[in-house]
Each structure stands twice: as structure tokens, then as C-alpha cells.
Write a protein that holds these residues in place. Structure first.
Motif, PDB file in Angstrom:
ATOM      1  N   CYS A  34       8.288   9.708  -0.664  1.00 41.26           N
ATOM      2  CA  CYS A  34       8.376  10.586  -1.739  1.00 41.26           C
ATOM      3  C   CYS A  34       9.560  10.416  -2.852  1.00 41.26           C
ATOM      4  CB  CYS A  34       8.030  11.946  -1.384  1.00 41.26           C
ATOM      5  SG  CYS A  34       6.541  12.216  -0.308  1.00 41.26           S
ATOM      6  N   PHE A  65       7.830  15.653   4.815  1.00 42.50           N
ATOM      7  CA  PHE A  65       7.554  15.011   6.379  1.00 42.50           C
ATOM      8  C   PHE A  65       8.643  14.402   6.773  1.00 42.50           C
ATOM      9  CE2 PHE A  65       5.445  12.180   9.374  1.00 42.50           C
ATOM     10  CZ  PHE A  65       4.852  13.131  10.469  1.00 42.50           C
ATOM     11  N   GLY A  73      10.074   8.649  -7.332  1.00 46.88           N
ATOM     12  CA  GLY A  73       9.396   8.231  -5.967  1.00 46.88           C
ATOM     13  C   GLY A  73       8.521   7.180  -6.513  1.00 46.88           C
ATOM     14  N   GLY A  95       2.483  13.240   2.262  1.00 46.16           N
ATOM     15  CA  GLY A  95       2.171  12.126   1.272  1.00 46.16           C
ATOM     16  C   GLY A  95       0.838  11.630   1.290  1.00 46.16           C
ATOM     17  N   TYR A 126      -4.547   3.331  -4.403  1.00 42.40           N
ATOM     18  CA  TYR A 126      -2.966   3.525  -4.429  1.00 42.40           C
ATOM     19  C   TYR A 126      -2.357   3.632  -5.784  1.00 42.40           C
ATOM     20  CZ  TYR A 126       1.657   2.176  -3.806  1.00 42.40           C
ATOM     21  OH  TYR A 126       3.299   2.191  -3.428  1.00 42.40           O
ATOM     22  N   PHE A 184      -0.500   9.566  -2.152  1.00 41.37           N
ATOM     23  CA  PHE A 184      -0.384   8.411  -3.002  1.00 41.37           C
ATOM     24  C   PHE A 184      -1.522   7.755  -3.197  1.00 41.37           C
ATOM     25  CE2 PHE A 184       3.433   8.462  -0.154  1.00 41.37           C
ATOM     26  CZ  PHE A 184       4.178   9.535  -1.008  1.00 41.37           C
ATOM     27  N   GLU A 244       7.813  -5.216   0.230  1.00 44.01           N
ATOM     28  CA  GLU A 244       6.591  -4.823   0.817  1.00 44.01           C
ATOM     29  C   GLU A 244       5.447  -5.949   0.695  1.00 44.01           C
ATOM     30  OE1 GLU A 244       5.321  -0.723   0.123  1.00 44.01           O
ATOM     31  OE2 GLU A 244       7.409  -0.307  -0.678  1.00 44.01           O
ATOM     32  N   CYS A 301       0.980  -1.168  -0.123  1.00 42.06           N
ATOM     33  CA  CYS A 301      -0.047   0.038  -0.073  1.00 42.06           C
ATOM     34  C   CYS A 301       0.872   1.208  -0.180  1.00 42.06           C
ATOM     35  CB  CYS A 301      -1.039   0.005   1.084  1.00 42.06           C
ATOM     36  SG  CYS A 301      -0.141  -0.770   2.705  1.00 42.06           S
ATOM     37  N   ALA A 302       0.050   2.345   0.106  1.00 45.93           N
ATOM     38  CA  ALA A 302       0.692   3.497  -0.144  1.00 45.93           C
ATOM     39  C   ALA A 302       1.764   4.043   0.822  1.00 45.93           C
ATOM     40  CB  ALA A 302      -0.321   4.783  -0.117  1.00 45.93           C
ATOM     41  N   MET A 303       1.508   3.817   2.019  1.00 45.32           N
ATOM     42  CA  MET A 303       2.270   4.028   3.148  1.00 45.32           C
ATOM     43  C   MET A 303       2.844   5.431   3.040  1.00 45.32           C
ATOM     44  SD  MET A 303       2.707   1.976   5.758  1.00 45.32           S
ATOM     45  CE  MET A 303       2.222   0.504   4.935  1.00 45.32           C
ATOM     46  N   GLY A 346      12.172   8.758  -3.649  1.00 41.71           N
ATOM     47  CA  GLY A 346      12.912   7.565  -3.921  1.00 41.71           C
ATOM     48  C   GLY A 346      14.621   7.710  -3.651  1.00 41.71           C
ATOM     49  N   VAL A 355      10.548   3.686  -6.853  1.00 42.74           N
ATOM     50  CA  VAL A 355      10.915   3.347  -5.718  1.00 42.74           C
ATOM     51  C   VAL A 355       9.754   2.377  -5.133  1.00 42.74           C
ATOM     52  CG1 VAL A 355      12.081   3.586  -3.629  1.00 42.74           C
ATOM     53  CG2 VAL A 355      13.139   4.567  -5.685  1.00 42.74           C
ATOM     54  N   GLN A 356       8.737   3.065  -5.197  1.00 46.25           N
ATOM     55  CA  GLN A 356       7.468   2.296  -4.268  1.00 46.25           C
ATOM     56  C   GLN A 356       7.147   1.010  -5.360  1.00 46.25           C
ATOM     57  OE1 GLN A 356       4.080   4.955  -3.980  1.00 46.25           O
ATOM     58  NE2 GLN A 356       5.053   6.326  -2.580  1.00 46.25           N
ATOM     59  N   LEU A 410      10.107  -0.927   3.806  1.00 46.90           N
ATOM     60  CA  LEU A 410      10.050   0.194   2.959  1.00 46.90           C
ATOM     61  C   LEU A 410      11.647  -0.172   2.221  1.00 46.90           C
ATOM     62  CD1 LEU A 410       8.173   2.860   4.469  1.00 46.90           C
ATOM     63  CD2 LEU A 410       7.231   1.463   2.723  1.00 46.90           C
ATOM     64  N   MET A 445       4.536   8.865   4.727  1.00 49.75           N
ATOM     65  CA  MET A 445       5.274   8.668   5.892  1.00 49.75           C
ATOM     66  C   MET A 445       4.474   9.615   6.917  1.00 49.75           C
ATOM     67  SD  MET A 445       7.815   7.131   5.563  1.00 49.75           S
ATOM     68  CE  MET A 445       8.483   7.022   6.995  1.00 49.75           C
ATOM     69  N   GLU A 446       3.509  10.238   6.528  1.00 51.99           N
ATOM     70  CA  GLU A 446       2.573  10.954   7.702  1.00 51.99           C
ATOM     71  C   GLU A 446       1.318   9.972   7.456  1.00 51.99           C
ATOM     72  OE1 GLU A 446       0.024  15.037   8.257  1.00 51.99           O
ATOM     73  OE2 GLU A 446       0.129  14.097   6.257  1.00 51.99           O
ATOM     74  N   THR A 447       1.114   9.596   8.864  1.00 52.91           N
ATOM     75  CA  THR A 447      -0.067   8.919   8.837  1.00 52.91           C
ATOM     76  C   THR A 447      -1.423   9.455   8.702  1.00 52.91           C
ATOM     77  OG1 THR A 447      -0.179   9.079  11.326  1.00 52.91           O
ATOM     78  CG2 THR A 447       0.915   7.086  10.593  1.00 52.91           C
TER      79      THR A 447
END
Ligand code: FES
Ligand code: FES
Lengths: 798, 173
Positions: free
Chosen positions: B139, B104, A674, A254, A369, A256, A686, A198-200, B141, A677-678, A706, A202-204
């Protein structure tokens, strides 16, 4: 630049690596994320969540929790759920078929993490203590953990959905294509199973809700991609007027896709705020995020292709099943259909069809996502590599034979998707050239001889961006030249790292003809900005460009008319206006600045002829003339696989992308990096995993892995630039990286392991998975497979 | 649990407080001091978003109790730029190399990199990647971040400066 020169294209800010205006605050710790918002008297919320995948709730005892010092209230479904008036997303529309989505679990819990009760306390510490004191009696029920067998289960996640079927959608009957497959010289098929990830961000997730009972207004601060979606949703939920709700987002850490829609906890905060005499704050912790913020990517599909003797594709089908989890948001059928529709990708495929089914399961609900339909590329591109090995042709040659050429465009794929303005073959060749494909094959030969296993994988895809759905089909802007001549541009925003403030001031400065330093942008506050759909669907670039252009063009007209008057009544078409200075063509010595024009517009209205409008403010709304704007890219990845440990090391990573002209290359490249890398994370590391009883086993960043800087290779980029039919020729670029990366990585691993006869069908490719694949292949008789692969390779090389 | 009196210097400012023993340093900084630049991305020591300098060393403020910082000198991301707002070398490098998107994770990276370049002013690429591996970013990478660290190291080498202002101050003391 001297004032006498006409501004030329090279003077435009669009296309330049303009430094971001967001950075100064974010680098110095002065951003405003939702957890930074503090309201007077604010109380803190924590949720009591189900520890069981499926159970009847037989009792909830809140007395001990309520007695704890510092606890203000403990609310359960009976206190919250009856106050839901209407519950639907603007993204989907009022009448779209929807799936159940109660704020708090009522009667039955349906996944681990399902919110059962809501603690309201003086601080988060006390709220967490209190959650421990709530006693919920559960009567466990057999959970439907595996969505893949959910259709056959006698247990139901939701009683109203027989067979756990959320919905089903497809093209022409598969049987129609039987003759083609029956008669084809080569038929290749494989079933791919993609894990949940999932998107994950960094800010929940997080939200602050503040209800003002005396005037019936609600103010909300939240981490969102779409403040107007949250506003409309809240107004409908509480049955209050839309203008009584104000939603503010400044910085969001973030999104996504994960933050496109308000979810169940958000509903709880909206409703609860109207019941307590204080603002409420809920900031999700990472464990909650992993339990309840949703899952994506969990699906499988049987992909099939038929080929003629020369390796030309005759037909392609996919039979696809997707996990919806217990409480998907939105209903997954609408976006899931794209998997089948885009499965043909950038290839010339005369016939094809698809079938997609969506299954409820007792796991976290599916959410959007980045590239929600990404599985089409996984299934297609991985199958093409299997086909190449099976037919005995190099995978690059196979693709060259079948990939759409420019002279075949525009065209529609066999499922009816209308392609235009794409360059798949150009990106493919460009990426292979950056790699030097032939040199890599030679290197691979030598490496194999030396007992090292390196491989190359590619993925070429086409991607619909800025799709003009009901919510997404228009976008607004308001531009005001202030009395001093400084410019403010207001757009709905929803930027979560997409650099929308920077790109909007670039576009505005260009369209108005002013210095970029004189432009500022205000976004993310529904009380002051135009209505807008927010960020999602790779729409922000093209759609805000349309909005800014349309609005600025009208405002520029007004500026020129005023300038013409101030320059002595010259005809408007003789006025030049560049970098905030107006002059008459051919006589640059006489000038009037935007500050002077604005001063006149606001403060000297009496001196102006009646036909000139006063003030300098325009609102405009752009209407998309397109259904979608197609972008495309090729990813090429090389890797080395350690056949003892199963570890994959990425060696080179190349993306060649066509997203049209770039407003800001830094921003475009950042999005590609970005997303890529996801995608690498999804292919290799993941997984949101559950055990057989439906217990999540990845509840921290120690288990949900991650990618870090240590694993990620340098990403090399190539650009091909084909304008779209949209505003400025721009295309969306936010999602593509996350679509193209997994197949490229998987294919690279498969290629590295080809001598062993390994066939990949389950993801992610963790070291343990790879070791197992090697063992399985060995049991099937590796020697024969290795010999066959070697022979095929030699034939191709020869 | 009775509160405990602590005394710390945060970004050069002396702070006294009476805090519960279980209050984590990150919450002390964010809530008690109002310094919200220190972010919480996981609260279990993996993401690095909460990194601050404790007596010059990068630590995770989600894993330390405020009482453990008693007597310490703390630098948060808010304390890295010059008082007139000029970005530190590391901050400027992040801006110049698109080392951030949503921002963030950024305070944690900036703080960690500041400490890292103090310790290792001429890092190799592998050392940079290794040093960054304790901070997560979803974000970028990491591409712009790695470039920013390399550029910051070069800029510091050229100017002969130090990544953190505090360290410079200490050296000249
Ligand atoms: S919040 Fe401290 S390491 Fe993640
Ligand atoms: S910039 Fe968004 S997490 Fe790093």
C-alpha cells in the motif's frame, strides 16, 4: 479559537493532515480482517485445483478424502453449479454481455488453479490433507496459452467463442487515417508487449459464509472493496431477498481492484453454506492467489503516430489486444475500451482511432487492477520517446509542442473523451523543475563520457475518476447526532487502506460544524449503512464527499432550527453554529451546545413547536452531476543502468499531480506513493509468468517479485490544484500512480540505453531482458546507432 | 501424530497447550491464543507479515512450529503498546508518518522494526532500507514506513528509551 469568531476556511478539517482514526487498532493488532472472524462451529474450506492448463475431467474420486478423519464433505461441480440462479455483477448490470463463470470446473478445466472440488473440514490442515486425497482423472487437451496467437488457434478455451474472441471494439476504421500517415513527414510506430502482473494485496482473498436455514438469512464476512456488490450478488445467486443477506467487512488488507467483485470461490462458499449445517471459512493462501486470483495488464498494442516537420502530432492510432484469461471478471471489454479512448492522452491530436480485441486463454482470468486502462499511457508515452529519438528532438521539447494548454480547455480528444479541469502542462513543467531537467542532461553527458549510463523518462497522463456509471453514479450517507450530541456517520465504505473512515469524519465535521473528535464513522456493514458502490474507479473521495455534504447540509439545517428555538426564538439565519456550539450572531455570551440541542430533539419533543422535526438523523443520496472527473499527473524518473548486469537503479522519482483540493494530504500522498511503487514493480520486477504448457512459474513471492524498501527510491511530490466540477472540487486519486509509473521508468531506461540503439518493446525490464536488449542492439550494429544518438543529442543541446 | 505439550509466555501471559507437531507458531498464536494481530501474507517466509519476537528476536511465525517455541517468551504486536493503550515509540511513529494504509503488513513491520532498533539504535538510511527489505507492503510504497523508522530512532535516541518494553524490563531486572 474563541466562540465569538466565525469559523473560517482555515478552521476546516478538510485539507489538513488529520491523523488516521484507523491506525490505533491496526497498529496494535486489533483490526478485524476476514481471517480474524471466528464463528461457532465454523468449518474450513480448501479447494482442489487443476494442475493442468486444459483438460477434460473424466472422473473424480472423492472417497479417500471423504474417509479422512475431520472431513465433513467434498463437493464437486454437480453439488454446487446447479444452484446458481442468477449470476451477474451490479457493476455491470443484468443485461451487460458477460463471459462464462461457473463456480467449480465442470467437464473441463481451463487453467492451472481452476477449482475442481471443494473440501469442507474441521480445520485448514485437515482440509489440505484431504485435497491431496481427491483423485481427479484428467484427459489433457492442447491449451491456448499465448493470448496473442489465440485468435488463430484451432483450439478453443470456450466452445461458444469462435477464435477465442471475447469481443472487439473500436473507433473509426484505421484505413480512414491512411492518407494522413502516408503523407506525414514522420511516422513512428512500435508494438509494446506488457507482461501479466496484478494487484497482489498483502491480504489474500477470504470469505466466511453463515447460513441460517430457519429464517433463510445469510451473513457474510469477506475481504471486499464493495460489501453491497457482494450482498446483491449473493442474493441473486441464491434467489433469496436482498435484505436476507448481510455482508460485513471491517478491515480489508488491500484491494487495488482485485477485490471489487466476488469471484468463483466466493460463489462456492455462498452456495455450500446453504448445504452444510455450519458456517464456512475460506482463506486463500498466497500460492492460490498467484494461481487463481486473476491477472491484469497482459496486453500488447501497435501504437502509431504521424508528425509534421516540426514534430507536431498529426494522428495517433493503437491496435490493441488484451488477454482475458479463461474466466475474466468482469467481462474485460467494458474497461478495455478505455485503453483506446484515452490513448491520445493530454496531447493535441487532430485525428486518431483505435481497435481493441480481447482473447481468451488458458490462464488465470483477468480482473480489475488500479488503472485498468494503464496500457494507453505505456504505449503513448514510450512511443513519444521513440519518436523524439527518431525525429531528433528532445523528448521534453516534443511534449511541450504537443501538450494541451489550459487555454485550449475544455476540449474533447480525437476519440471523443471530454477533458476539463486538467493541467497536464503545469504538472509537466513542475515535475521537470523539481528535477532540474537541464542539469540532468548535463550530468548525463558527463556520465556517458565516463562510461555510466543514466537516463530520464517522463509520463504525463489524464485519468477519468469517479466515473458515474450505473452503480457508481450515486452515493449515500446517513448522519445521526446521538442523544448525547456525539455524531455517527454511516457510509457504505469498502475501504481497503484508503483511509475512508478518516476522510469521512473530516468531511462530516466540516459540513455539520462540529469537532472532529465528536464524529465517528460506521462503514462496511450492509445491514446498517446506506447502499453504496464501494471503493473502485477512484470514486470514494469525490462521491462520499458529495454524499456527506448533501446529508450534513440538511441535518445542519435541522440543528440550526432547533438552536434558534432554544436561543429564544431568534430567526434561523441569525444562528451561528461552530464546533458544536450555537449562538446568536453578535451576542456570543448566550450559547447552546449540540449536546443540549440533541437532548431536546430526542427527549423534550413535547416542548417543541410542531413545525420542528424531532430527532437528529438524516439520510441523503448524492447524484453525480458529472460523467467523470478528470485528474492528471506527470511522473519523472531517473535511473542508472548497469550495462553488464542489466540492473536498473532508480535515482530520483518525482510525481506532480493535480487531484484538485486534497481532503487529507497524507492520504492523497499515500495513494500516490503506493500506486507509483506498484507501477515501478510492474515496469521492473513483477510478472505472473507461464511456461509454454500453461504452467504458472511464479507461484511464490520468491518468484513473483514485489518491490521492497531496498529498491524503491524516495518519491518527491509536487501538487497543482485545479478544482473539478464534482463535490468540493475533489477528484479521485487512488489509481493514477499505478498508471504513470511504468512509462516513466521504461522511458528512463530507454534513455539511459539510447547510445546503444536499444528499442524496448517487451516488459518487464528485468536484468536479463536488458542484457538481451543490449546484445541484440550490438548485433544490429551498435556503433552506428551510438553515433547517431550522440549526434542527435548534440544537436538538441546546441 | 500425537500432540505435544508446550509451555510459552505470550505477551507476559503463561500459556500451556497440547498441540500437533505440525501446527505453525502463527496458527498457534492466531487460533489457540486468539491473538489475530499476527498476520499471514504468504506462509512461505517472504512477506514478514507474521513476524513476532521470540526471546527478543524477530522471527517468522509461519516458518516455525509451535513446538519449537516451547519454553520461549513470545511478544506479538498485541504486546507492544503500554497496558493503558499508549502506543510504543515505533507504533506512534508509524501513525505519525502515515506508515500504514490497510494495516495488513503493519504488525510485521512494527515487530521487525522494534527488534531492529534494539539492535541498531542509530541506523543510516541504507541500513533502514536494508532492514525493511524482509517485509513487504503493497500500500504505502514504503515512503511513510521509512520516515517512521527514522523518526522512531530519533525519538528513542532523545528519550534514551528502548524500542521494546520487554527489553527494558529485562535490562532493569
Ligand atoms: S506469512 Fe510468514 S513471511 Fe509471509
Ligand atoms: S499497509 Fe497495506 S500492505 Fe502495508
Amino acid at each position: 479559537m474563541s466562540g465569538s469568531q466565525q469559523a473560517t476556511d482555515t478552521d476546516r478539517y478538510a485539507g489538513r493532515r488529520v491523523k488516521r482514526v484507523e491506525d490505533a487498532r491496526l497498529l496494535t493488532g486489533r483490526g478485524t480482517f476476514v481471517d480474524d472472524v471466528v464463528r461457532p462451529g465454523m468449518l474450513h474450506v480448501n479447494f482442489v485445483r487443476s494442475p493442468i492448463a486444459r483438460a477434460r475431467i473424466t472422473g473424480i474420486d472423492i472417497s479417500e478424502a471423504l474417509a479422512l478423519d475431520g472431513v465433513y464433505a467434498v463437493l464437486t461441480a454437480a453439488d454446487i453449479n446447479p444452484y446458481v440462479h442468477e449470476q451477474w455483477f451490479s457493476l455491470e448490470g443484468r443485461h451487460a454481455p458477460d463471459t462464462p463463470r461457473p463456480p467449480l470446473a465442470e467437464g473441463e478445466v481451463r487453467h492451472v488453479g481452476d477449482p475442481v472440488a471443494m473440501i469442507i473440514a474441521q480445520d485448514r490442515y485437515v482440509a489440505e490433507d484431504a485435497a491431496e486425497l481427491v483423485i481427479v482423472d484428467y484427459d489433457p487437451l492442447p491449451p491456448v496459452v499465448d493470448y496473442a496467437t489465440a485468435f488463430d488457434s484451432s483450439e478453443l478455451v470456450h466452445e461458444a467463442y469462435p477464435g477465442n474472441l471475447v469481443g472487439q471494439i473500436g473507433g473509426r476504421p484505421m484505413a480512414d487515417l491512411a492518407p494522413t500517415f502516408d503523407n506525414a513527414p514522420h511516422v513512428v510506430s512500435e508494438t509494446y508487449h506488457q507482461q501479466a502482473y496484478c494487484a497482489m494485496p498483502m491480504e489474500t482473498r477470504g470469505i466466511v459464509t453463515e447460513w441460517s436455514p430457519s429464517d433463510g438469512t445469510m451473513t457474510i464476512w469477506t475481504a471486499t472493496q464493495s460489501p453491497h456488490e457482494v450482498r446483491g450478488f449473493c442474493a441473486r445467486l441464491l434467489a433469496i431477498p436482498e435484505h436476507s443477506v448481510r455482508v460485513v467487512m471491517r478491515d480489508t488488507g488491500g484491494g487495488f481492484g482485485q477485490k471489487v467483485l466476488p469471484l468463483r470461490e466466493d460463489m462456492c462458499l455462498m452456495i455450500a453454506a446453504t448445504k452444510v449445517p455450519a458456517p464456512l471459512k475460506w482463506i486463500e493462501d498466497r500460492q492460490e492467489h498467484l494461481l487463481a486470483a486473476g491477472q491484469a495488464r497482459h496486453e500488447h498494442g501497435e501504437a502509431r503516430m504521424a508528425f509534421d516537420d516540426d514534430g507536431r502530432i498529426l494522428a495517433a492510432t493503437i491496435d490493441h489486444v488484451q488477454d482475458a484469461g479463461a474466466y475474466p471478471s468482469p467481462n474485460p471489454v467494458g474497461s478495455g475500451i478505455a485503453v483506446g479512448l484515452i490513448f491520445p492522452g493530454p496531447y493535441r491530436i487532430p485525428e486518431g482511432t483505435f481497435n481493441s480485441r480481447f482473447a481468451f486463454s488458458n490462464t488465470s482470468g483477468r480482473v480489475a487492477y488500479r488503472g485498468p486502462w494503464q496500457f494507453e499511457s505505456v504505449a503513448r508515452e514510450c512511443l513519444l520517446d521513440v519518436a523524439a529519438r527518431q525525429i531528433g528532438i528532445d523528448p521534453v521539447e516534443l511534449r511541450r509542442k504537443n501538450m494541451l494548454r489550459r487555454d485550449e480547455l475544455p476540449t474533447a480528444n480525437c476519440n471523443g473523451m471530454p477533458y476539463s479541469d486538467i493541467t497536464p502542462l503545469e504538472t509537466f513543467e513542475q515535475a521537470l523543475e523539481i528535477l532540474d531537467y537541464d542539469a540532468f542532461r548535463r550530468e548525463q553527458e558527463q556520465a556517458r563520457a565516463a562510461g555510466r549510463y543514466i537516463g530520464v523518462g517522463t509520463c504525463t497522463y489524464v485519468e477519468p475518476t469517479a466515473g458515474a456509471s450505473a452503480l457508481y453514479g450515486t452515493e449515500g450517507a446517513t448522519i445521526r447526532v446521538e442523544p448525547s450530541g456525539k455524531v455517527n456517520v454511516y457510509v457504505a465504505g469498502g475501504s481497503c487502506g484508503n483511509s475512508l473512515e478518516t476522510t469521512v469524519i473530516q468531511l462530516t465535521a466540516d459540513a455539520l460544524g462540529v469537532d472532529i473528535a465528536d464524529v465517528s464513522s460506521i462503514q462496511g456493514d450492509t445491514a446498517v449503512t446506506p447502499f453504496g458502490g464501494g471503493t473502485g474507479g477512484s470514486r470514494s473521495g469525490p462521491m462520499t464527499a458529495g454524499a456527506v455534504n448533501q446529508t450534513a447540509t440538511e441535518l445542519r439545517g435541522r440543528i440550526l432550527a432547533l438552536a434558534a428555538h432554544l436561543l429564544g426564538g431568534v430567526p434561523v439565519d441569525e444562528v451561528e453554529f461552530t464546533r458544536g456550539v450555537a449562538s446568536v450572531k453578535g451576542s456570543p455570551e448566550k450559547q447552546v451546545t449540540l449536546a443540549e440541542i440533541a437532548d431536546t430533539a430526542y427527549f423534550k419533543s413535547g416542548s417543541l413547536p410542531a413545525e420542528l422535526s424531532v430527532g437528529l438523523e438524516v439520510s441523503g443520496r448524492f447524484r453525480a452531476q458529472h460523467l467523470m472527473l478528470w485528474a492528471n499527473a506527470t511522473h519523472v524518473c531517473t535511473c542508472e543502468v548497469d550495462i553488464v548486469t542489466g540492473e536498473v537503479k532508480l535515482l530520483r522519482y518525482i510525481v506532480s499531480e493535480d487531484c484538485g483540493p486534497m481532503i487529507n494530504p497524507n492520504v492523497v500522498e499515500g495513494q500516490i506513493f503506493g500506486g507509483t511503487v506498484q507501477g515501478i514493480g510492474g515496469a521492473l520486477y513483477e510478472e505472473l509468468a507461464y511456461d509454454d504448457a500453461g504452467n504458472p512459474v511464479t507461484t511464490t513471492f520468491m518468484d513473483y517479485l514485489l518491490p521492497t524498501a531496498a529498491e524503491v527510491p524516495t518519491i518527491e511530490l509536487g501538487h497543482v490544484e485545479t478544482p473539478s466540477i464534482g463535490p468540493g472540487g475533489y477528484k479521485g486519486v487512488g489509481e493514477g500512480g499505478a498508471i504513470g509509473a511504468p512509462p516513466a521508468v521504461i522511458n528512463a531506461v530507454a534513455d539511459a540505453l539510447a547510445p546503444f540503439g536499444v528499442r524496448i518493446s517487451r516488459l518487464p525490464l528485468t536484468p536479463a531482458t536488458i542484457v538481451n536488449l543490449l546484445e541484440e542492439a550490438a548485433q544490429r550494429g551498435a556503433a552506428g546507432a551510438a553515433a547517431a544518438a550522440g549526434a542527435a543529442r548534440t544537436a538538441v543541446a546546441g | 501424530m500425537t500432540d505435544v505439550d508446550i509451555q510459552v509466555r505470550v505477551n507476559g501471559i503463561a500459556r500451556r497447550a497440547s498441540v500437533p507437531p505440525r501446527l505453525i507458531l502463527a496458527d498457534f498464536l492466531r487460533v489457540n491464543c486468539g491473538l489475530t494481530g499476527t498476520h499471514l501474507g504468504c506462509e512461505h517466509g517472504v512477506c514478514g507479515a507474521c513476524s513476532v519476537l521470540l526471546d527478543g528476536e524477530a522471527v517468522r511465525a509461519c516458518l516455525i512450529f509451535a513446538v519449537q517455541a516451547d519454553g520461549a517468551e513470545i511478544t506479538t504486536v498485541e504486546g507492544l503498546a503500554e497496558p493503558d493503550g499508549e502506543l510504543s515509540v515505533v507504533q506512534a511513529a508509524f501513525r505519525d508518518h502515515h506508515g500504514l494504509q490497510c494495516g495488513f503488513c503493519t504488525p510485521g513491520f512494527v515487530v521487525s522494526v522494534t527488534a531492529f532498533l534494539e539492535e541498531n539504535p542509530k541506523p543510516t538510511d541504507d541500513e533502514i532500507r536494508d532492514a525493511l527489505s524482509g517485509n513487504l507492503c503493497r500500500c504505502t510504497g514504503y515512503q511513510g514506513i521509512i520516515n517512521a523508522v527514522r523518526a522512531a530512532a530519533e525519538a528513542l535516541a532523545e528519550s534514551g528509551g528502548s524500542a521494546s518494553r520487554d527489553a527494558t524490563a529485562k535490562e532493569t531486572e
